[in-house]
Every structure is written in C-alpha cells, then in structure tokens.
Write a protein that holds these residues in place. Sequence first.
Motif, mmCIF file in Angstrom:
data_model
loop_
_atom_site.group_PDB
_atom_site.id
_atom_site.type_symbol
_atom_site.label_atom_id
_atom_site.label_comp_id
_atom_site.label_asym_id
_atom_site.label_seq_id
_atom_site.Cartn_x
_atom_site.Cartn_y
_atom_site.Cartn_z
ATOM 1 N N TYR A 1 3.527 5.635 -5.718
ATOM 2 C CA TYR A 1 3.402 5.668 -7.176
ATOM 3 C C TYR A 1 2.307 6.628 -7.613
ATOM 4 O O TYR A 1 2.485 7.392 -8.557
ATOM 5 C CB TYR A 1 3.128 4.267 -7.710
ATOM 6 C CG TYR A 1 2.971 4.237 -9.205
ATOM 7 C CD1 TYR A 1 4.074 4.158 -10.026
ATOM 8 C CD2 TYR A 1 1.713 4.325 -9.789
ATOM 9 C CE1 TYR A 1 3.938 4.154 -11.402
ATOM 10 C CE2 TYR A 1 1.568 4.328 -11.160
ATOM 11 C CZ TYR A 1 2.683 4.245 -11.956
ATOM 12 O OH TYR A 1 2.550 4.255 -13.312
ATOM 13 N N THR A 2 1.154 6.569 -6.948
ATOM 14 C CA THR A 2 0.046 7.434 -7.375
ATOM 15 C C THR A 2 0.327 8.909 -7.111
ATOM 16 O O THR A 2 -0.177 9.759 -7.834
ATOM 17 C CB THR A 2 -1.273 7.042 -6.692
ATOM 18 O OG1 THR A 2 -1.095 7.062 -5.283
ATOM 19 C CG2 THR A 2 -1.737 5.681 -7.162
ATOM 20 N N THR A 3 1.111 9.221 -6.100
ATOM 21 C CA THR A 3 1.399 10.636 -5.848
ATOM 22 C C THR A 3 2.536 11.159 -6.706
ATOM 23 O O THR A 3 2.559 12.336 -7.034
ATOM 24 C CB THR A 3 1.742 10.885 -4.371
ATOM 25 O OG1 THR A 3 2.823 10.046 -3.999
ATOM 26 C CG2 THR A 3 0.548 10.639 -3.496
ATOM 27 N N THR B 1 8.048 2.711 -17.425
ATOM 28 C CA THR B 1 9.225 2.056 -16.870
ATOM 29 C C THR B 1 8.823 0.844 -16.049
ATOM 30 O O THR B 1 7.658 0.444 -16.013
ATOM 31 C CB THR B 1 10.013 3.034 -15.980
ATOM 32 O OG1 THR B 1 9.177 3.412 -14.883
ATOM 33 C CG2 THR B 1 10.456 4.246 -16.745
ATOM 34 N N ALA B 2 9.813 0.316 -15.371
ATOM 35 C CA ALA B 2 9.568 -0.821 -14.492
ATOM 36 C C ALA B 2 8.694 -0.427 -13.311
ATOM 37 O O ALA B 2 8.008 -1.281 -12.739
ATOM 38 C CB ALA B 2 10.891 -1.391 -14.007
ATOM 39 N N LEU B 3 8.692 0.850 -12.935
ATOM 40 C CA LEU B 3 7.839 1.291 -11.832
ATOM 41 C C LEU B 3 6.361 1.158 -12.180
ATOM 42 O O LEU B 3 5.545 0.802 -11.329
ATOM 43 C CB LEU B 3 8.168 2.736 -11.459
ATOM 44 C CG LEU B 3 9.564 2.973 -10.907
ATOM 45 C CD1 LEU B 3 9.816 4.449 -10.719
ATOM 46 C CD2 LEU B 3 9.762 2.226 -9.616
ATOM 47 N N ASP B 4 6.009 1.424 -13.439
ATOM 48 C CA ASP B 4 4.629 1.222 -13.892
ATOM 49 C C ASP B 4 4.250 -0.248 -13.827
ATOM 50 O O ASP B 4 3.162 -0.605 -13.370
ATOM 51 C CB ASP B 4 4.450 1.720 -15.325
ATOM 52 C CG ASP B 4 4.623 3.203 -15.456
ATOM 53 O OD1 ASP B 4 4.432 3.913 -14.458
ATOM 54 O OD2 ASP B 4 4.953 3.650 -16.563
ATOM 55 N N GLU C 1 1.283 -1.838 -11.499
ATOM 56 C CA GLU C 1 0.088 -2.437 -12.088
ATOM 57 C C GLU C 1 -0.017 -3.937 -11.849
ATOM 58 O O GLU C 1 -1.109 -4.447 -11.604
ATOM 59 C CB GLU C 1 0.074 -2.157 -13.592
ATOM 60 C CG GLU C 1 -1.187 -2.581 -14.283
ATOM 61 C CD GLU C 1 -1.186 -2.207 -15.749
ATOM 62 O OE1 GLU C 1 -2.134 -2.601 -16.431
ATOM 63 O OE2 GLU C 1 -0.245 -1.545 -16.212
ATOM 64 N N PHE C 2 1.090 -4.636 -11.913
ATOM 65 C CA PHE C 2 1.020 -6.097 -11.897
ATOM 66 C C PHE C 2 1.546 -6.757 -10.636
ATOM 67 O O PHE C 2 1.371 -7.966 -10.460
ATOM 68 C CB PHE C 2 1.773 -6.665 -13.099
ATOM 69 C CG PHE C 2 1.152 -6.277 -14.399
ATOM 70 C CD1 PHE C 2 -0.090 -6.742 -14.758
ATOM 71 C CD2 PHE C 2 1.802 -5.415 -15.252
ATOM 72 C CE1 PHE C 2 -0.663 -6.382 -15.950
ATOM 73 C CE2 PHE C 2 1.243 -5.051 -16.453
ATOM 74 C CZ PHE C 2 -0.002 -5.533 -16.800
ATOM 75 N N ILE C 3 2.187 -6.011 -9.753
ATOM 76 C CA ILE C 3 2.713 -6.636 -8.541
ATOM 77 C C ILE C 3 2.160 -5.980 -7.280
ATOM 78 O O ILE C 3 1.645 -6.663 -6.398
ATOM 79 C CB ILE C 3 4.252 -6.630 -8.550
ATOM 80 C CG1 ILE C 3 4.735 -7.492 -9.707
ATOM 81 C CG2 ILE C 3 4.805 -7.149 -7.230
ATOM 82 C CD1 ILE C 3 6.203 -7.491 -9.941
ATOM 83 N N ALA C 4 2.252 -4.663 -7.162
ATOM 84 C CA ALA C 4 1.880 -3.998 -5.912
ATOM 85 C C ALA C 4 0.379 -4.061 -5.639
ATOM 86 O O ALA C 4 -0.036 -4.360 -4.520
ATOM 87 C CB ALA C 4 2.353 -2.548 -5.935
ATOM 88 N N LEU D 1 0.823 -1.199 0.000
ATOM 89 C CA LEU D 1 0.000 0.000 0.000
ATOM 90 C C LEU D 1 0.865 1.259 0.000
ATOM 91 O O LEU D 1 0.524 2.245 -0.670
ATOM 92 C CB LEU D 1 -0.927 0.011 1.208
ATOM 93 C CG LEU D 1 -1.924 1.150 1.287
ATOM 94 C CD1 LEU D 1 -2.873 1.098 0.098
ATOM 95 C CD2 LEU D 1 -2.682 1.095 2.580
ATOM 96 N N LEU D 2 1.983 1.240 0.700
ATOM 97 C CA LEU D 2 2.899 2.379 0.667
ATOM 98 C C LEU D 2 3.458 2.604 -0.735
ATOM 99 O O LEU D 2 3.571 3.743 -1.190
ATOM 100 C CB LEU D 2 4.038 2.181 1.661
ATOM 101 C CG LEU D 2 3.696 2.425 3.119
ATOM 102 C CD1 LEU D 2 4.875 2.045 4.012
ATOM 103 C CD2 LEU D 2 3.282 3.857 3.347
#
Length: 134
Positions: free
Chosen positions: A26-28, A37-40, A44-47, A20-21
């Motif tokens: 990511y959303t902020t 990037t890998a952050l997206d 989307e697929f892991i967090a 959740l953190l």
Amino acid sequence: MRKNAVRPESIFALFSILSLLYVYYYTTVFYYRSIGTALDFLYEFIAVPAFYFFVAAFMVTLLCSLFPFRGIPWLARKSKPFIAAILLVYVVFVLLKRFGIIVLLPILFGTGYCAVYFVMGGLFALTFPKQVRE
C-alpha cells in the motif's frame, strides 16, 4: 513417529508478515494517491493494527516457548472477553469514523490503537496453554 503440529508462534508470524506485506504494498503503490477506496480503509484500520497485534503475540509466544512457562489459566478466562469488548469498541469507532459521524485526529487515534493492539496481542498470546519440553 511424532505428529508435527503447527505452533502458535508460527501462525502469528505468518499473519504479521502478511499484514506487513500489505502495508508495504500500500505504501509503495497507493500511499500518495487520494483515492478513498476500500484499500485505504483496509490499510488504516485493519492491516496496521493486525501487524501490531500479531507481532506482539509472536514475540510473547516465542519468549514463553524459550522458558518453561505454561501460561496463566485465570488470564485466559478473563482476557478473552476483555479482548472481545475492546474489538467491539474499536469496530464501533471505525464505523462512526467511516460514516463521518465523529472526527478523530489520525495521529492520536493511530498511536492509541496501535499501542492497545500491541498490549492485546501480548495478552492474547498468554492465554494459550503451553506444553513444556522435558
């Protein structure tokens, strides 16, 4: 002196808070930027699925610890291969979507896998043997 043991619900709560953190971070910071990037991918697929999985597991283990419920032994044997198969299918879909082989609608795919992960988290939590306090 009694040994202090880490309980499963505390581990599930920790992982759900960590995911959740990351979702909040990511959303902020990155949500309205189209950087791809890998952050997206991680968001989307892991967090997001990890959050639903661990919240469901936390709630089920917490409810089971409140009541004298030891778990379902036959469910432990049956659900672990089922959860592994669902995870494998999910990884295949994610890889196919990542490489552009298939195109899935984000709304249907997102809602579907979050519901599946919520149910899988509950099943996974029921497989842990509980010790009933006396």
